[in-house]
Scaffold this active site. Structure first.
Site, PDB file in Angstrom:
ATOM      1  N   TYR A 139      35.553  50.046  13.924  1.00 38.89           N
ATOM      2  CA  TYR A 139      35.175  48.804  14.617  1.00 38.89           C
ATOM      3  C   TYR A 139      33.991  48.146  13.899  1.00 38.89           C
ATOM      4  O   TYR A 139      34.053  46.971  13.515  1.00 38.89           O
ATOM      5  CB  TYR A 139      34.823  49.095  16.084  1.00 38.89           C
ATOM      6  N   HIS A 185      31.650  50.985  28.714  1.00 37.98           N
ATOM      7  CA  HIS A 185      30.218  50.676  28.657  1.00 37.98           C
ATOM      8  C   HIS A 185      29.460  51.292  29.834  1.00 37.98           C
ATOM      9  O   HIS A 185      29.966  51.353  30.952  1.00 37.98           O
ATOM     10  CB  HIS A 185      29.998  49.163  28.611  1.00 37.98           C
ATOM     11  N   VAL A 203      26.801  61.910  31.368  1.00 39.25           N
ATOM     12  CA  VAL A 203      25.727  61.579  30.417  1.00 39.25           C
ATOM     13  C   VAL A 203      26.122  62.225  29.092  1.00 39.25           C
ATOM     14  O   VAL A 203      26.171  63.457  28.991  1.00 39.25           O
ATOM     15  CB  VAL A 203      24.373  62.127  30.912  1.00 39.25           C
TER      16      VAL A 203
HETATM   17  N1  LIG Z   1      30.372  43.509  24.825  1.00 33.72           N
HETATM   18  C1  LIG Z   1      29.526  44.013  23.936  1.00 33.72           C
HETATM   19  O1  LIG Z   1      28.640  44.819  24.283  1.00 33.72           O
HETATM   20  C2  LIG Z   1      29.579  43.573  22.494  1.00 33.72           C
HETATM   21  C3  LIG Z   1      28.602  44.059  21.611  1.00 33.72           C
HETATM   22  C4  LIG Z   1      28.638  43.641  20.277  1.00 33.72           C
HETATM   23  C5  LIG Z   1      29.617  42.749  19.848  1.00 33.72           C
HETATM   24  N2  LIG Z   1      30.566  42.323  20.718  1.00 33.72           N
HETATM   25  C6  LIG Z   1      31.596  41.392  20.221  1.00 33.72           C
HETATM   26  O2  LIG Z   1      31.659  40.268  21.083  1.00 33.72           O
HETATM   27  C7  LIG Z   1      32.986  39.770  21.170  1.00 33.72           C
HETATM   28  C8  LIG Z   1      33.388  39.669  22.628  1.00 33.72           C
HETATM   29  O3  LIG Z   1      33.301  40.954  23.229  1.00 33.72           O
HETATM   30  P1  LIG Z   1      33.696  41.147  24.758  1.00 33.72           P
HETATM   31  O4  LIG Z   1      32.928  42.299  25.267  1.00 33.72           O
HETATM   32  O5  LIG Z   1      33.617  39.831  25.451  1.00 33.72           O
HETATM   33  O6  LIG Z   1      35.225  41.593  24.597  1.00 33.72           O
HETATM   34  P2  LIG Z   1      36.497  41.191  25.461  1.00 33.72           P
HETATM   35  O7  LIG Z   1      37.560  42.176  25.124  1.00 33.72           O
HETATM   36  O8  LIG Z   1      36.129  41.011  26.898  1.00 33.72           O
HETATM   37  O9  LIG Z   1      36.903  39.755  24.867  1.00 33.72           O
HETATM   38  C9  LIG Z   1      37.637  39.584  23.687  1.00 33.72           C
HETATM   39  C10 LIG Z   1      38.661  38.489  23.941  1.00 33.72           C
HETATM   40  O10 LIG Z   1      39.365  38.214  22.725  1.00 33.72           O
HETATM   41  C11 LIG Z   1      40.765  38.082  23.008  1.00 33.72           C
HETATM   42  N3  LIG Z   1      41.482  38.381  21.756  1.00 33.72           N
HETATM   43  C12 LIG Z   1      41.489  39.553  21.078  1.00 33.72           C
HETATM   44  N4  LIG Z   1      42.246  39.433  19.959  1.00 33.72           N
HETATM   45  C13 LIG Z   1      42.729  38.160  19.948  1.00 33.72           C
HETATM   46  C14 LIG Z   1      43.555  37.422  19.050  1.00 33.72           C
HETATM   47  N5  LIG Z   1      44.083  37.979  17.957  1.00 33.72           N
HETATM   48  N6  LIG Z   1      43.825  36.125  19.340  1.00 33.72           N
HETATM   49  C15 LIG Z   1      43.337  35.546  20.470  1.00 33.72           C
HETATM   50  N7  LIG Z   1      42.550  36.197  21.337  1.00 33.72           N
HETATM   51  C16 LIG Z   1      42.243  37.482  21.086  1.00 33.72           C
HETATM   52  C17 LIG Z   1      41.004  39.047  24.156  1.00 33.72           C
HETATM   53  O11 LIG Z   1      42.162  38.754  24.911  1.00 33.72           O
HETATM   54  C18 LIG Z   1      39.713  38.892  24.973  1.00 33.72           C
HETATM   55  O12 LIG Z   1      39.833  37.876  25.946  1.00 33.72           O
HETATM   56  C19 LIG Z   1      33.838  40.722  20.347  1.00 33.72           C
HETATM   57  O13 LIG Z   1      34.042  40.133  19.084  1.00 33.72           O
HETATM   58  C20 LIG Z   1      32.995  41.974  20.245  1.00 33.72           C
HETATM   59  O14 LIG Z   1      33.283  42.681  19.064  1.00 33.72           O
HETATM   60  C21 LIG Z   1      30.573  42.699  22.036  1.00 33.72           C
HETATM   61  O1  LIG Z   2      29.969  57.095  30.513  1.00 33.69           O
HETATM   62  C1  LIG Z   2      29.100  56.899  29.673  1.00 33.69           C
HETATM   63  C2  LIG Z   2      29.106  55.756  28.806  1.00 33.69           C
HETATM   64  C3  LIG Z   2      28.098  55.636  27.870  1.00 33.69           C
HETATM   65  N1  LIG Z   2      27.115  56.566  27.799  1.00 33.69           N
HETATM   66  C4  LIG Z   2      26.032  56.409  26.822  1.00 33.69           C
HETATM   67  O2  LIG Z   2      25.373  55.197  27.111  1.00 33.69           O
HETATM   68  C5  LIG Z   2      24.905  54.585  25.907  1.00 33.69           C
HETATM   69  C6  LIG Z   2      25.449  53.181  25.837  1.00 33.69           C
HETATM   70  O3  LIG Z   2      26.862  53.264  25.643  1.00 33.69           O
HETATM   71  P1  LIG Z   2      27.816  51.983  25.698  1.00 33.69           P
HETATM   72  O4  LIG Z   2      29.212  52.464  25.481  1.00 33.69           O
HETATM   73  O5  LIG Z   2      27.510  51.202  26.924  1.00 33.69           O
HETATM   74  O6  LIG Z   2      27.322  51.115  24.474  1.00 33.69           O
HETATM   75  P2  LIG Z   2      27.218  51.499  22.931  1.00 33.69           P
HETATM   76  O7  LIG Z   2      25.748  51.633  22.644  1.00 33.69           O
HETATM   77  O8  LIG Z   2      28.089  52.617  22.532  1.00 33.69           O
HETATM   78  O9  LIG Z   2      27.935  50.257  22.292  1.00 33.69           O
HETATM   79  C7  LIG Z   2      27.354  49.003  22.102  1.00 33.69           C
HETATM   80  O10 LIG Z   2      26.811  48.982  20.833  1.00 33.69           O
HETATM   81  C8  LIG Z   2      27.736  49.219  19.806  1.00 33.69           C
HETATM   82  C9  LIG Z   2      26.907  49.203  18.568  1.00 33.69           C
HETATM   83  O11 LIG Z   2      26.488  50.506  18.309  1.00 33.69           O
HETATM   84  C10 LIG Z   2      28.826  48.160  19.813  1.00 33.69           C
HETATM   85  O12 LIG Z   2      28.321  46.891  19.441  1.00 33.69           O
HETATM   86  C11 LIG Z   2      29.470  48.080  21.179  1.00 33.69           C
HETATM   87  O13 LIG Z   2      30.369  46.988  21.219  1.00 33.69           O
HETATM   88  C12 LIG Z   2      28.392  47.913  22.219  1.00 33.69           C
HETATM   89  O14 LIG Z   2      28.956  47.945  23.510  1.00 33.69           O
HETATM   90  C13 LIG Z   2      25.400  55.477  24.753  1.00 33.69           C
HETATM   91  O15 LIG Z   2      24.365  56.309  24.377  1.00 33.69           O
HETATM   92  C14 LIG Z   2      26.516  56.310  25.381  1.00 33.69           C
HETATM   93  O16 LIG Z   2      26.643  57.583  24.825  1.00 33.69           O
HETATM   94  C15 LIG Z   2      27.084  57.671  28.628  1.00 33.69           C
HETATM   95  O17 LIG Z   2      26.194  58.513  28.550  1.00 33.69           O
HETATM   96  N2  LIG Z   2      28.082  57.797  29.554  1.00 33.69           N
END
Ligand SMILES: NC(=O)c1ccc[n+]([C@@H]2O[C@H](COP(=O)([O-])OP(=O)(O)OC[C@H]3O[C@@H](n4cnc5c(N)ncnc54)[C@H](O)[C@@H]3O)[C@@H](O)[C@H]2O)c1
Ligand SMILES: O=c1ccn([C@@H]2O[C@H](COP(=O)(O)OP(=O)(O)O[C@H]3O[C@H](CO)[C@H](O)[C@H](O)[C@H]3O)[C@@H](O)[C@H]2O)c(=O)[nH]1
Length: 319
Positions: A139, A185, A203
């Protein structure tokens, strides 16, 4: 001045919140989403909706658009390890097609959702944008590949581009919030325990080199994140690819998050210590100095209890 924007992935969590902010600022928004992980009802009222794939973006893009905000992607770290091809295809292949469609249509501004996962295990925290990029999963690697593609597009073809590297996005904005399925998450999972939908929170590891042994993350409110996107549209400069981290610069441990959920919800939240999750760095905290300097970004919702309270209000509302 009002603009017209294509929001890819605007039926998902972050994209829907940003689309809502754009509408509130008086802009015209077209959401392009194939609903692979998003929800039709997640698209804010006031946005036009096109159900389609970013690989076919050329069908809908034309020179009337001022910019593209590109959220569409797959973003499950664990799934990316077992199905890497799915991530290269959608995140990299999809963005390649989108960039070609933008070139063809003469749309020359892009704001892209990048991630802290591009850095991997950091050598130093807080993490600055010049830190080494060594993603620990497909990813993160796919998102880094897109960042490199965008750098090339800006240099060769004059694209004005900003990549925003989100740290841990959380919270909700009115009726727009987080509803991933499956949810991975931390905050929404702990809230599911408070709702009685899960018995306990696991955890993932309590033997990390951190004050309480659990992983430390930088939680950023999705509405603060949305504001950075609007600022990025103004800051984008032809021929430049600007990369900005988005976080508060404060780290909270998994146990601190769980304790905050206890305080906000009044629920005891049983916890179970489970093995470490593969690929989890011990500490991820952003330096957002670049976003502050270049975008004029000033996140206003850094309080963890406030972030959790907004996510809790959304979780109860959608039941
Ligand atoms: N949520 C986070 O913590 C987080 C952290 C870092 C980066 N991001 C990035 O932010 C963006 C949004 O994340 P999110 O949490 O809202 O995810 P999400 O899954 O809720 O939203 C992604 C959306 O993109 C659409 N999609 C996926 N592939 C597609 C395609 N080929 N054509 C058209 N639509 C498509 C899905 O249907 C969905 O609605 C992503 O690019 C993700 O990598 C999210
Ligand atoms: O049930 C759970 C879920 C998560 N965690 C912990 O909670 C922390 C946060 O985890 P999340 O899955 O909420 O988030 P991440 O830090 O793994 O991921 C975030 O940061 C990543 C970058 O490292 C990506 O960008 C990803 O999209 C974004 O959600 C981590 O230490 C994870 O191990 C737990 O202990 N128990």
């Amino acid at each position: 001045m009002s603009g017209k924007y294509l929001v890819t992935g605007g039926a998902g969590y972050v994209g829907s919140v940003v689309a809502q902010h754009l509408i509130e600022a008086g802009h015209e928004v077209v959401v392009l989403d194939n609903l692979s992980t998003g929800f039709r009802e997640g698209v804010p009222a006031g946005a036009s909706f096109v159900e389609g794939d970013i690989r076919d973006a050329a069908k809908w893009l034309d020179s009337s658009f001022d910019a593209v905000l590109h959220f569409a992607a797959f973003s499950q770290v664990g799934e990316s390890v077992v199905k890497p091809e799915k991530y290269w295809d959608n995140n990299v292949g999809g963005t390649l097609a989108l960039l070609a469609a933008m070139r063809e249509a003469g749309v020359r501004k892009l704001v892209f959702s990048s991630t802290a996962a591009t850095y991997g295990e950091p050598e130093e925290v807080p993490i600055v944008e010049t830190a080494p990029t060594r993603p620990t999963n497909p990813y993160g690697a796919s998102k880094l590949a897109v960042d490199h593609m965008i750098t090339g597009e800006a240099g060769a073809h004059g694209l004005a581009a900003v990549s925003l590297r989100y740290f841990n996005v959380a919270g909700a904005y009115g009726s727009c919030g987080e509803r991933h399925d499956p949810e991975s998450h931390l905050i929404p999972l702990v809230l599911q325990v408070a709702q009685g939908r899960r018995d306990a929170i696991s955890v993932y590891g309590d033997d990390y080199p951190t004050p309480d042994g659990t992983c430390v993350r930088d939680y950023i409110h999705v509405a603060d994140l949305a504001e950075a996107h609007l600022l990025a549209l103004d800051a984008a400069t032809p021929g430049e690819h600007l990369v900005c981290n988005l976080g508060n610069g404060n780290g909270f441990s998994v146990r601190e998050v769980i304790e905050t959920v206890r305080q906000v919800t009044g629920h005891p939240i049983p916890e179970i210590v489970a093995p470490r999750r593969a690929g989890d760095p011990a500490v991820l905290v952003a330096s957002a100095a670049t976003a502050r300097e270049r975008l004029g970004w000033n996140p206003a919702r850094a309080d963890l209890a406030g972030i959790v309270a907004d996510a809790w209000a959304f979780a109860q509302h959608k039941e």
